[in-house]
Design a protein around this motif. Sequence first.
Motif, short mmCIF file in Angstrom:
data_model
loop_
_atom_site.label_atom_id
_atom_site.label_comp_id
_atom_site.label_asym_id
_atom_site.label_seq_id
_atom_site.Cartn_x
_atom_site.Cartn_y
_atom_site.Cartn_z
N SER A 151 -7.45 1.51 -1.03
CA SER A 151 -7.30 0.68 -2.23
C SER A 151 -6.05 1.04 -3.03
N HIS A 154 -3.08 -1.00 -1.34
CA HIS A 154 -3.30 -2.31 -0.75
C HIS A 154 -2.28 -3.38 -1.19
N GLU A 178 -7.96 -1.72 11.23
CA GLU A 178 -8.37 -1.14 9.94
C GLU A 178 -7.23 -1.28 8.91
N ASN A 182 -7.43 -3.63 5.58
CA ASN A 182 -7.43 -2.99 4.27
C ASN A 182 -6.19 -3.27 3.43
#
Length: 286
Positions: A151, A154, A178, A182
């Motif tokens: 996060s 991102h 992944e 993400n």
Amino acid sequence: MNIIVSSHGGFCYGVRRAYNMVKDVLKKKKKEIYIIGELIHNSFVVKELDELGIIRINDLDEIKNFNSVLIIRSHGMPFELIEKANSKGMDIVDTTCPFVKKAQAYAKKLIDEGYFLIIIGDKGHEEVEGIHSASGYKGIILDNHFEFDFSVFHKHKKIGVVFQTTQNLRDIGSIIPEIFKNFECEELRVFNTICDTTSNRQEDAKTIGSQVDIMLVVGGKNSANTIRLYDICKAAGVKTYHIQSAEDLEKKMFKNVTSVGISAGASTPDFIIADIINKLKGIEKE
Ligand code: SF4
């Protein structure tokens, strides 16, 4: 006892090249020769070079006489240290493997072209530090995507990826989706910087592991590519031992064993594998 030895064992191209370059420097020795850390991750080779007079240090500041030679190890070194040694007038002998150099060059290229860099590799490993330094310490090192907090990063839309040369090809299949998911990135550029030697060794270890009762993976306890071979064999379900030399073999390991596979890390000299085969034959006779 059936013994199957990987045809991809022993010194890899990059390690053999580094070892031969250092032996050449020793032959022409006129100045003190320093190395930061280990040329390769094998205690037998490190001991041999120590005894031949290579001075192993942890930091450039330990050098008292800069009218000397500095060897850059096979897995590279942070760029700022090389520049510092250069500026002090040291003779540099750069044994960095060309595959490692390729990973360094791609890391720099991605940063220069505005990508957010992800280096997939082991944090703290010298090779990974060298690749990171080539990018000016921009981007991140991702060593465990299961525990990583994506996060924070991102917002990046253009992502570029390079790998430590000894990463496991198998894991990459799970890491790339992944990252894509993400980061919600618009562009994901991936450079496969895993070296052929590593991929071939890993595939061969897996194949041999499926045919034998136990696997012996030979190499230094601090050798990243050996540890990865061990993990691959273990994950494939074969009983696996990570050993450094014939001395680590014990008779009890071979009870009811009729077939043994041998794979070895890229820094393992051929004579260690030959010793192991001899010892296995001795155990069989007993
Ligand atoms: S394992 Fe690959 S990258 Fe590492 S030294 Fe050997 S050839 Fe070079």
